[in-house]
Design a protein around this motif. Structure first.
Motif, PDB file in Angstrom:
ATOM      1  N   PRO A 130       0.834  -1.217   0.000  1.00  0.00           N
ATOM      2  CA  PRO A 130       0.000   0.000   0.000  1.00  0.00           C
ATOM      3  C   PRO A 130       0.861   1.256   0.000  1.00  0.00           C
ATOM      4  O   PRO A 130       2.047   1.236   0.337  1.00  0.00           O
ATOM      5  CB  PRO A 130      -0.815  -0.141   1.280  1.00  0.00           C
ATOM      6  CG  PRO A 130       0.033  -0.982   2.178  1.00  0.00           C
ATOM      7  CD  PRO A 130       0.789  -1.921   1.295  1.00  0.00           C
ATOM      8  N   CYS A 171      -5.307   0.706   5.097  1.00  0.00           N
ATOM      9  CA  CYS A 171      -4.308   1.142   4.128  1.00  0.00           C
ATOM     10  C   CYS A 171      -4.976   1.450   2.800  1.00  0.00           C
ATOM     11  O   CYS A 171      -6.072   0.971   2.505  1.00  0.00           O
ATOM     12  CB  CYS A 171      -3.229   0.063   3.946  1.00  0.00           C
ATOM     13  SG  CYS A 171      -3.860  -1.504   3.307  1.00  0.00           S
ATOM     14  N   PHE A 173      -4.227   1.974  -1.620  1.00  0.00           N
ATOM     15  CA  PHE A 173      -3.356   1.662  -2.760  1.00  0.00           C
ATOM     16  C   PHE A 173      -3.401   2.827  -3.748  1.00  0.00           C
ATOM     17  O   PHE A 173      -4.469   3.382  -4.008  1.00  0.00           O
ATOM     18  CB  PHE A 173      -3.808   0.364  -3.436  1.00  0.00           C
ATOM     19  CG  PHE A 173      -3.770  -0.833  -2.532  1.00  0.00           C
ATOM     20  CD1 PHE A 173      -2.598  -1.551  -2.378  1.00  0.00           C
ATOM     21  CD2 PHE A 173      -4.896  -1.222  -1.832  1.00  0.00           C
ATOM     22  CE1 PHE A 173      -2.552  -2.664  -1.539  1.00  0.00           C
ATOM     23  CE2 PHE A 173      -4.867  -2.327  -0.998  1.00  0.00           C
ATOM     24  CZ  PHE A 173      -3.696  -3.046  -0.839  1.00  0.00           C
TER      25      PHE A 173
END
Length: 269
Positions: A130, A171, A173
């Protein structure tokens, strides 16, 4: 008046006269018109077959004869077979070649997409780290980034001491990814002698959020042992992931929940 019909009386000493023989049945040859005995098969003069049998069946329509092969018929007895100077080609092979050429012509623009799809479905997943991360809380010296840095000698721990239920890691991306697997290192370290110094997650709910807002949720159960544990967690076009702790091993006695490392594996879109 006429009397009764008189019958000839044979003369004494002479044999009786035999009755007249019935006429002999004959068959006329359709070719040379010669009379032949009824029990003959070939004409006595030209050797033509006298009884050719029933008339041959009419051939089926052309659309039934395209893919149908007939065995060669033997010539009739007494008939001379004719030689064919030209044999009609079968239509099965040209039609098959035309069909294959059409499939190739129309399938070329989509070939790269099909190959890419097959690679995504059958290829080995790769690490997709991430780009941003956060947590419900953090203890001093144990930030959320410690669980996503690629090393298991540091760990994330929440601020509160106790059960740790409800604490989460989240998290993002930088671009959508197809998540296929999740690896979790529970506890403070992958080393067995350091593993039990803090509490460990027992059950975690994983929620993957795609670019269009759809969410995929899966609950995983971890073993209370050191080292990596792998789970199949699949989510297409994933841009965010959240891992929430539901149950904990070894809580209490001043211990905090600890997660040494979290890794995602899949394909980038």
């Amino acid at each position: 008046m006429p009397g009764p019909e008189a019958h000839p009386v044979p003369s004494p000493g002479l044999p009786p006269t035999p009755p007249p023989a019935p006429p002999v049945a004959t068959v006329r040859c359709p070719n040379c018109r010669t009379e032949n005995a009824a029990d003959r098969t070939l004409c006595i003069h030209c050797a033509l077959l006298l009884d050719p049998g029933p008339a041959p069946e009419l051939p089926p329509p052309w659309w039934r004869r395209i893919f149908r092969r007939h065995p060669r018929r033997a010539p009739l007895a007494g008939a001379r077979p004719r030689r064919r100077l030209w044999r009609r080609p079968s239509l099965a092979l040209p039609l098959t070649l035309i069909l294959v050429a059409a499939l190739v012509w129309f399938g070329l623009p989509h070939l790269s997409g099909l190959l890419g799809f097959a690679k995504k479905e059958t290829g080995s997943p790769e690490s997709v780290p991430p780009s941003a991360f956060r947590s419900s809380s953090r203890a001093p010296g144990h930030p959320a980034g410690a669980a996503f840095d690629g090393f298991n000698n540091r760990y994330w721990a929440p601020k509160n001491v106790g059960a740790g239920v409800g604490e989460y890691l989240e998290c993002d991306f930088d671009q959508p990814v197809r998540v296929m697997k999740l690896i979790v290192f529970p506890g403070t370290s992958a080393k067995a002698d350091e593993f039990l110094t803090q509490a460990r997650p027992e059950k975690i709910t994983v929620v993957l959020t795609s670019a269009d807002g759809r969410k995929v949720s899966k609950r995983i159960r971890l073993k209370d042992q050191a080292g990596p544990q792998t789970f199949d967690v699949v989510g297409a076009e994933t841009v965010r992931a959240r891992l929430t702790t539901d149950e904990v091993y070894g809580a209490g006695n001043g211990r905090r929940l600890a997660i040494a490392e979290i890794e995602f594996f899949g394909r980038r879109s």
